[in-house]
Scaffold this motif. Structure first.
Motif, short mmCIF file in Angstrom:
data_model
loop_
_atom_site.label_atom_id
_atom_site.label_comp_id
_atom_site.label_asym_id
_atom_site.label_seq_id
_atom_site.Cartn_x
_atom_site.Cartn_y
_atom_site.Cartn_z
N GLN A 64 -26.41 -27.06 50.98
CA GLN A 64 -26.46 -25.93 51.90
C GLN A 64 -27.05 -26.35 53.24
N GLY A 65 -28.10 -27.17 53.17
CA GLY A 65 -28.71 -27.69 54.41
C GLY A 65 -27.72 -28.52 55.20
N ILE B 49 -30.42 -26.63 41.51
CA ILE B 49 -30.96 -25.87 42.65
C ILE B 49 -31.27 -26.81 43.81
N GLU B 50 -31.90 -27.94 43.47
CA GLU B 50 -32.23 -28.91 44.52
C GLU B 50 -30.97 -29.45 45.19
N ALA C 177 -31.35 -27.28 35.45
CA ALA C 177 -31.24 -26.13 36.36
C ALA C 177 -31.96 -26.44 37.67
N ARG C 178 -33.14 -27.05 37.55
CA ARG C 178 -33.89 -27.40 38.75
C ARG C 178 -33.09 -28.36 39.62
N GLU D 5 -25.26 -26.31 56.93
CA GLU D 5 -25.88 -25.68 58.10
C GLU D 5 -25.95 -26.66 59.27
N LEU D 6 -26.25 -27.92 58.96
CA LEU D 6 -26.31 -28.95 60.00
C LEU D 6 -24.94 -29.19 60.61
N VAL E 124 -30.46 -38.72 49.72
CA VAL E 124 -31.18 -37.68 50.46
C VAL E 124 -31.90 -36.80 49.46
N GLY E 125 -32.54 -35.79 50.00
CA GLY E 125 -33.11 -34.76 49.15
C GLY E 125 -34.43 -35.15 48.54
N PRO E 126 -35.03 -34.21 47.83
CA PRO E 126 -36.35 -34.43 47.26
C PRO E 126 -36.39 -35.68 46.39
N SER F 116 -29.43 -26.86 47.41
CA SER F 116 -30.14 -26.71 48.69
C SER F 116 -29.83 -27.86 49.62
N VAL F 117 -29.66 -29.05 49.06
CA VAL F 117 -29.26 -30.20 49.88
C VAL F 117 -27.90 -29.94 50.52
#
Lengths: 178, 230
Positions: free
Chosen positions: A54-55, A47-48, A43-44, A58-59, A106-108, A51-52
């Motif tokens: 979605q970011g 979510i991560e 699940a985490r 947005e870019l 990319v991402g965390p 968010s990647v």
């Protein structure tokens, strides 16, 4: 016929049996907990990854917005190499598009592979004026926990090419054209 | 059928030692399993907490930024206590930049950091300066719960239109760790490298074991640019 002084205990077999039962119970409990943990991690990761994605969306939108004044025809909103690309923003605030294949991390923790592909949509204007918009597919992949292969999630985003409003309308001021 | 009253035969020493050995062995396994269960429980609870907090903080930042006119990030490389200052739209009549509207700032000690949301203390006209100082803001409200600590809060911003000082595109990295996670599982010694924000920051010791941390990197565009020459 109650025997008052029967001091015979459990046999070894009985003890071993009892231990076996306790062990099985405990192992199952452990498995259940482990599974719930794995589901939590999954699940985490979703979510991560979301968010990647979605970011990135947005870019892409920001890129479209900042490029409305450049009126080059026959050009996608964001430079879109065939093999896929990603849009990043540097710490100094410069938004760039980088060509990359399936290995753009990319991402965390750099665990997520992000790949954007673009397809032109809707050409109601003459071909010289370029597409009406671009449909972006944002795909995020990451290694599956405790298994082989990758998990993935996909987000699609269609952005209208706002430059068309300016290239195809023969007057300068929008108010006079409507 | 009749059991003799004086049947008091006990165990031999060998039997006792053997029984104790078996019992100890089993006990060790049981304790190990129970400890494992407890670790998993904490890790699962930690993941849930960090997920919740990451979503809450990121939603609040996103919502506030969409309503703001432009954004200014503040980077404090020494402490990592970075901040995002949001400004409200300029007056279209006078074109005067209104004062700071609100700020999201990271504050706390090295082991426990909290994201705060504060509002402006006074409605000041900013006359174009781009100061982002969390100390100027009042009415703090903590966004993160006691169960988590924010390990990383790193904003970057870009300007889509001139002037370059007024940035409308915000990108932020968030990494939230659970305080329920066992301390040894999280390695906080890795310094954040602004040149490579995606691959550094606090990491779990081995990346696989029961480490409760959620990282989010997302971007958002502010509502409008500053009114220019109206």
């Amino acid at each position: 016929m109650r025997r008052g002084f029967n001091q015979a205990g459990d046999t070894l077999v009985e003890v071993v049996f009892a231990i076996a039962i306790i062990s099985i119970t405990l192992v199952s409990a452990y498995n259940v907990a482990n599974n719930s943990y794995r589901i939590g991690v999954q699940a985490r990761e979703r979510i991560e990854a979301a968010s990647v994605a979605q970011g990135q969306a947005e870019l892409l939108r920001a890129w479209r917005d900042q490029n409305t004044v450049n009126m080059a025809p026959n050009q996608g909103v964001v430079p879109s190499p065939a093999g896929g690309f990603k849009v990043t923003m540097s710490p100094t605030g410069v938004i760039t598009s980088t060509a990359c294949g399936p290995t753009c991390l990319v991402g965390p923790g750099g665990r997520y592979q992000l790949r954007v592909t673009a397809a032109e949509v809707g050409t109601v204007f003459p071909s010289t004026s370029g597409p009406d918009g671009v449909k972006y597919t944002i795909r995020v992949e990451w290694p599956r926990i405790g298994g082989t292969g990758n998990e993935n999630t996909e987000v699609t985003l269609t952005l209208a090419d706002r430059r068309l409003d300016r290239t195809n309308i023969e007057c300068d001021e929008v108010e006079k054209c409507s | 059928m009749f059991v003799k009253r004086s049947n008091q035969k006990g165990f031999t020493l060998v039997e006792t030692v053997l029984a104790m050995a078996i019992f100890t062995f089993v006990l060790l396994i049981l304790v190990g399993a129970l400890t494992g269960l407890y670790r998993i429980y904490r890790a699962t609870a930690g993941i849930r907490d960090t997920q919740q907090q990451a979503r809450t903080v990121s939603e609040e930042i996103t919502r506030a930024t969409r309503n703001a006119s432009y954004v200014i990030p503040k980077i404090d490389t020494a402490s990592g206590n970075n901040a995002i200052c949001l400004y409200r739209p300029a007056s279209r009549v006078s074109n005067i930049l209104r004062g700071p509207s609100e700020v999201f700032s990271l504050e706390g000690t090295t082991t426990k950091k909290i994201v705060w949301r504060k509002l402006d203390a006074a409605d000041l006209a900013l006359d174009g300066s781009t100061v982002c100082d969390p100390n100027l803001y009042a009415n703090p409200r903590d966004l993160t719960s006691p169960e988590v600590s924010v390990m990383l809060f790193y904003p970057t911003a870009a300007s889509l239109v001139a002037p370059a000082t007024l940035k409308t595109m915000l990108n932020f990295e968030l990494r939230i760790a659970s305080t329920r996670a066992l301390a040894s599982e999280i390695n906080t010694s890795v310094a954040f490298d602004p040149a490579n924000p995606e691959n550094t920051g606090p990491v779990c010791d081995d990346g696989l074991s029961y480490c409760s941390m959620t990282g989010i990197s997302s971007g958002v565009q502010a509502r409008s640019q500053i009114a220019g020459g109206d």
